[in-house]
Scaffold this motif. Structure first.
Motif, mmCIF file in Angstrom:
data_model
loop_
_atom_site.group_PDB
_atom_site.id
_atom_site.type_symbol
_atom_site.label_atom_id
_atom_site.label_comp_id
_atom_site.label_asym_id
_atom_site.label_seq_id
_atom_site.Cartn_x
_atom_site.Cartn_y
_atom_site.Cartn_z
ATOM 1 N N GLU A 134 51.143 -47.671 5.419
ATOM 2 C CA GLU A 134 51.013 -46.245 5.735
ATOM 3 C C GLU A 134 49.875 -46.019 6.719
ATOM 4 O OE1 GLU A 134 50.369 -41.948 3.432
ATOM 5 O OE2 GLU A 134 50.040 -43.839 2.370
ATOM 6 N N ASP A 135 50.114 -45.124 7.689
ATOM 7 C CA ASP A 135 49.092 -44.748 8.664
ATOM 8 C C ASP A 135 49.320 -43.290 9.050
ATOM 9 O OD1 ASP A 135 47.044 -44.744 10.465
ATOM 10 O OD2 ASP A 135 48.154 -45.781 12.052
ATOM 11 N N ASP A 136 48.361 -42.431 8.666
ATOM 12 C CA ASP A 136 48.460 -40.993 8.973
ATOM 13 C C ASP A 136 49.781 -40.396 8.476
ATOM 14 O OD1 ASP A 136 45.974 -40.994 10.155
ATOM 15 O OD2 ASP A 136 46.761 -41.427 12.156
ATOM 16 N N ASP A 137 50.075 -40.640 7.209
ATOM 17 C CA ASP A 137 51.268 -40.090 6.553
ATOM 18 C C ASP A 137 52.572 -40.576 7.167
ATOM 19 O OD1 ASP A 137 49.690 -38.638 4.778
ATOM 20 O OD2 ASP A 137 49.543 -36.934 6.152
ATOM 21 N N VAL A 138 52.496 -41.639 7.950
ATOM 22 C CA VAL A 138 53.706 -42.237 8.515
ATOM 23 C C VAL A 138 53.826 -43.657 7.964
ATOM 24 C CG1 VAL A 138 54.901 -42.989 10.602
ATOM 25 C CG2 VAL A 138 53.626 -40.835 10.601
ATOM 26 N N PRO B 86 58.490 -40.500 7.403
ATOM 27 C CA PRO B 86 57.401 -39.819 6.696
ATOM 28 C C PRO B 86 57.118 -40.495 5.362
ATOM 29 C CG PRO B 86 58.954 -38.231 7.570
ATOM 30 C CD PRO B 86 59.589 -39.577 7.735
ATOM 31 N N ALA B 87 55.851 -40.722 5.069
ATOM 32 C CA ALA B 87 55.472 -41.415 3.835
ATOM 33 C C ALA B 87 55.819 -40.611 2.602
ATOM 34 C CB ALA B 87 53.976 -41.726 3.859
ATOM 35 N N ASP B 88 56.008 -39.280 2.758
ATOM 36 C CA ASP B 88 56.338 -38.445 1.605
ATOM 37 C C ASP B 88 57.682 -38.815 1.000
ATOM 38 O OD1 ASP B 88 53.980 -37.144 2.018
ATOM 39 O OD2 ASP B 88 54.857 -35.436 3.088
#
Length: 641
Positions: free
Chosen positions: A82-86, A101-103
């Motif tokens: 993960e890097d900046d919610d990506v 998107p990491a969400d």
């Protein structure tokens, strides 16, 4: 656990067999256990992964332990960072990658206990990995944290190991693990006996772990594997404290506790029938306290007699953690054998160190021995000729970057430079001071200081590198105890070469004949047509040139500075005086005596080389009181002088 080991062995045997099943389908079968692993449930997942024989299992276990496995909203598992919610994701089965998107994903975070189980399984998978580095890392991991569960897969991986060095390491580590964890007593004893010839620190650690013991105390000797019975009266206070800690005796009162009890029971100026004025007497204080104890006003006083009775009523012992006496007996025998081998190896290592130091002293002193023996000149600048040789080697390396070639060139160049400097010094200074030892000493000391300052002006005060060739890097390692650097071996060989060369010059050449003639009887040599002044000049130049070559050799492992000559001038004079002035064999004997003596003193205090040197100087002073002409006394002029 047995089923898991069986599955691992199946993986080791059939890892190369193709299978139609992919990793994702196995993970989906155990989706809940993978997403929320626990110590109780993760074993099932590991069993199925081992049985699959899939090559990507190893990578998955690594990522799983490192918390780099994610589960998407579709229920599938991915590798991801993960890097900046990506989230940058990758398929567990293919080379497919992407970002999202990491969400939409949840990170799998196994706890420490689960990660340890995964790590254990991972090591077992890696033992037969096609990658040599992975296999090596797996064996190293087992060696660091051995466990009974690792033994079966480690043994199974030995026969198929293609790398000879790693195979030998696997056998060694397998012996370590078997010695501690094998189920069969005979197998353990055989593994322990195999360690009796292994002098490595690891082998000794394994044997010491088997022989680990704990101190215990009981009313009677327990039915355990007792290492030894302890005499409690060797340390009675500590032994009684063990009794108190074990709940087998009341705590002994401290002087402060006794005083507080007495102060709390003062009645009409008395305590236990003893007047307050008499309580300064320790015996009366004990009597007062005993009276209070008899009256039930204080605990029973623990006197030395009470303590000794309690100690005599109990057995103090050390018991092995290992319950099988046959195992500990084998470990004791193996450890005794190892310690004997280690002691022998330490003597051999000390001998090699002493030979190395003696060869350095010989190289540093041989030129001085020739000069001093023939001419009787106390040359305090001899150390600076060593320094000049080292700096010559440094300058040569500035022009010749190939270190092997530069060293080969530096040796004759250093000889030429210091030979010329020695001849110049003899012609300009020394020849005017023959038979005037005090003036010669002062003059050469002044030249020494001047040469040091000149070196500082030219090269500065910082140490300069004299780099050795790659083939001289490292050390000759026989085992964990015996090892010596290749540079020191090279210096030893160089010392032997110079010994042979100098003996040849003195015994087989006209120059050597004339040098010996002047040494024995300069007047008779002059009457036979030999020019003593010329011989003195050449001899001084030869001694200086040899010092220059010694400087190159010494500079390869020591710091090259303007003061480096000062580090060897004292040892050089000691070597010459102890060995016998002007005698090559005497110089060799003196170097051996001082080298072995200094290393022998260092054996008792390895951390203080300066102290060893100081004690060696004191020994030399005493030695020359009883043998002033040295080990090999010189005959002729010098002997007469």
């Amino acid at each position: 656990m047995r089923s898991f080991l069986t599955a691992v062995l199946m993986f080791v045997s059939f890892a190369s067999v193709a299978t139609a099943q992919d990793l994702q389908s196995i993970l989906q079968t155990h989706a809940e256990e993978v997403a929320k692993p626990s110590r109780n449930s993760v074993g099932v997942v590991l069993d199925d992964l081992a049985a699959s024989g899939l090559p990507q299992v190893t990578v998955f276990l690594e990522k799983w332990a490192e918390k780099e496995v994610w589960q998407g909203s579709d229920g599938l598992f991915y590798f991801g960072t993960e890097d900046d919610d990506v989230l940058t994701w990758a398929s567990v089965d293919t080379d497919e990658t992407g970002t999202a998107p990491a969400d939409n994903y949840s990170q799998i975070k196994p706890n420490g206990g689960v990660r340890r189980l995964i790590g254990t399984a991972l090591v077992q998978f890696q033992l037969s990995d096609p990658d040599l580095d992975r296999r090596t890392a797996a064996v190293a991991s087992i060696a660091r944290r051995p466990d009974a569960s690792q033994l079966a897969p480690l043994l199974a991986s030995i026969d198929g190991e293609t790398d000879a060095a790693l195979k030998a390491r696997k056998v060694q580590v397998a012996n370590f693990v078997q010695a501690r964890f094998a189920d069969d007593t005979d197998v353990r004893i055989a593994a322990i006996e195999s360690l009796s010839k292994d002098t490595t620190v690891e082998a000794r650690a394994v044997l010491n772990q088997i022989l680990n013991s704990k101190t215990g105390v009981a009313v009677e000797a327990p039915d355990v594997n007792i290492a030894r019975i302890i005499d409690p009266f060797d340390a009675p206070e500590e032994s009684y404290a063990i009794l108190v800690e074990a709940g087998l005796a009341p705590a002994k009162q401290t002087p402060s506790e006794i005083r507080q009890t007495l102060e709390a029971n003062i009645v009409d100026g008395r305590v236990g029938g003893v007047p307050l004025a008499q309580l300064s007497d320790p015996a009366l204080r004990e009597r007062a306290y005993a009276a209070l104890s008899t009256a039930g006003l204080a605990p029973t006083l623990i006197t030395d007699l009470t303590r000794d009775v309690a100690l005599n009523s109990h057995v103090f012992y050390e018991a092995y953690d290992e319950g099988d006496a046959a195992i500990t007996d084998a470990a004791q025998a193996a450890l005794a054998s190892v310690e004997t081998r280690v002691g022998t190896a330490q003597v051999a290592d000390l001998t090699l160190d002493a030979l190395s130091l003696a060869s350095i002293f010989f190289l540093a002193a041989i030129g001085l021995a020739i000069t001093f023996g023939v001419m009787g000149v106390i040359n305090m600048a001899h150390g600076e000729f060593i320094m000049m040789g080292a700096y010559t080697g440094y300058v040569v390396q500035l022009f010749i970057p190939n270190y092997t070639v530069s060293i080969i060139v530096a040796l004759p160049v250093a000889f030429a430079v210091t030979f010329a400097a020695g001849v110049a010094m003899e012609r300009l200074v020394i020849r005017w001071l023959y038979d005037r030892p005090l003036e010669t000493l002062l003059a050469t000391f002044g030249i020494s200081v001047a040469l040091q300052q000149l070196a500082k002006n030219i090269f500065g005060t910082q140490a300069r590198p004299l780099t050795s060739p790659d083939w001289l890097a490292g050390a000759w390692v026989v085992n964990d105890v015996i090892q010596i650097s290749y540079i020191r071996i090279a210096i030893f060989v160089l010392a032997l070469i110079f010994l042979r060369l100098i003996l040849y010059i003195l015994k087989r050449t006209r120059l050597g004949l004339e040098v010996r003639a002047v040494t024995q009887n300069p007047g008779m040599a002059a009457s036979m047509g030999i020019n003593p002044a010329k011989i003195n000049m050449l001899t001084f130049g030869l001694g200086s040139g040899i010092a220059g070559i010694a400087g190159v050799a010494i500079g390869l492992y020591a710091k090259v500075t303007s003061e480096m000559g000062s580090d060897y001038i004292v040892q050089s004079f000691m070597t010459v005086v102890v060995g016998g002035v002007g005698n090559v064999w005497g110089t060799l004997a003196g170097a051996a005596m001082i080298g072995f003596g200094q290393k022998g003193i260092e054996w008792f205090n390895p951390s203080n080389t300066l102290a060893a040197q100081t004690y060696m100087i004191l020994f030399v002073i005493l030695f020359i009181q009883f043998r002033p002409k040295g080990i090999v006394a010189l005959k002729g002029r010098a002997a007469g002088d």
